[in-house]
Write a protein that holds these residues in place. Structure first.
Motif, PDB file in Angstrom:
ATOM      1  N   GLN A  10     -22.087 -41.962  -7.850  1.00 36.05           N
ATOM      2  CA  GLN A  10     -23.010 -42.798  -7.500  1.00 36.05           C
ATOM      3  C   GLN A  10     -22.744 -43.124  -5.805  1.00 36.05           C
ATOM      4  N   ASN A  11     -24.116 -43.464  -5.321  1.00 34.07           N
ATOM      5  CA  ASN A  11     -23.893 -43.797  -3.822  1.00 34.07           C
ATOM      6  C   ASN A  11     -24.422 -45.354  -3.928  1.00 34.07           C
ATOM      7  N   ASN A 173     -29.422 -46.969   3.296  1.00 37.02           N
ATOM      8  CA  ASN A 173     -28.966 -46.074   2.348  1.00 37.02           C
ATOM      9  C   ASN A 173     -29.559 -46.619   0.950  1.00 37.02           C
ATOM     10  N   LYS A 174     -30.082 -45.651   0.320  1.00 41.58           N
ATOM     11  CA  LYS A 174     -30.668 -46.148  -1.152  1.00 41.58           C
ATOM     12  C   LYS A 174     -29.203 -45.729  -2.220  1.00 41.58           C
ATOM     13  N   ASN A 175     -29.436 -46.739  -3.045  1.00 45.43           N
ATOM     14  CA  ASN A 175     -28.206 -46.457  -3.959  1.00 45.43           C
ATOM     15  C   ASN A 175     -28.706 -45.430  -4.961  1.00 45.43           C
ATOM     16  N   SER A 176     -27.829 -44.664  -5.504  1.00 45.66           N
ATOM     17  CA  SER A 176     -28.499 -43.538  -6.182  1.00 45.66           C
ATOM     18  C   SER A 176     -27.407 -43.275  -7.201  1.00 45.66           C
ATOM     19  N   THR A 178     -26.171 -40.007  -9.798  1.00 47.70           N
ATOM     20  CA  THR A 178     -26.558 -38.784 -10.211  1.00 47.70           C
ATOM     21  C   THR A 178     -25.682 -38.172 -11.271  1.00 47.70           C
TER      22      THR A 178
END
Length: 188
Positions: A10-11, A173-176, A178
């Motif tokens: 997770q970002n 920065n976008k949240n991501s 994966t």
């Protein structure tokens, strides 16, 4: 044994904020002040002062006074001098009447007469108070016209300029999220 493994990464999202401050410029020019004044006027009316100095008694004490005052001084002493001379004549007559006295009575009288001083005072009394000084100060009347002052003030409006501030908000920065599946070997 092969097992499957689930991985999740997770970002987090981050927000960027840029701000430019608002700016207010105020310029205030000075106002115009005009002052006009007329001079004040003072008028002074004065009478003349008077100084009177009478030194006649001092001049009489020096024997240099006015002729009429000198005559008055001498004539005021004549009555006393007359009585003094009469008494002297009587005394000399009594002296001449005594024939029994030895010596020359007439010669003694002449010597006495030539050496005697006059009892008439020809000068006034000497004193430090012989000069009379009288001073009358001047009367002063003052008329005063006050000064007139006219003041005019013209204010100047301030000059203002305003520049808006800016706020830029953006996503840095976008949240991501994966996710993936991988093989997992426990014995490897």
């Amino acid at each position: 044994m092969n097992l499957l493994r689930l991985s999740i990464r997770q970002n987090f999202a981050s927000i960027g904020i840029e701000t430019n401050r608002a700016r207010l410029d105020i310029e205030s020019p000075p106002g115009d002040l005009e002052i006009q004044s007329s001079p004040s006027v003072m008028k002074a009316n004065t009478d003349k002062e008077k100084l009177t100095i009478d030194s006649s008694r001092a001049w009489m004490a020096l024997g240099k006074g006015y002729h009429m005052e000198w005559l008055r001084l001498i004539s005021s002493q004549m009555n006393q001098e007359l009585l003094l001379n009469v008494s002297r004549i009587v005394e000399e007559g009594n002296q001449l009447a005594k024939f029994a006295k030895q010596g020359s009575s007439i010669a003694d009288m002449v010597v006495k007469r030539t050496q005697e001083k006059s009892s008439i005072q020809c000068t006034g009394d000497a004193s430090c108070a012989n000069v009379d000084v009288q001073y009358t100060p001047a009367k002063v009347e003052l008329e005063w016209s006050p000064q007139k002052i006219d003041m005019t003030y013209t204010p100047q409006q301030p000059r203002t300029s305003y520049v808006d501030g800016k706020v830029d908000i953006y996503i840095k920065n976008k949240n991501s999220l994966t996710m993936w599946v991988s093989n997992y070997d426990t014995y490897a």
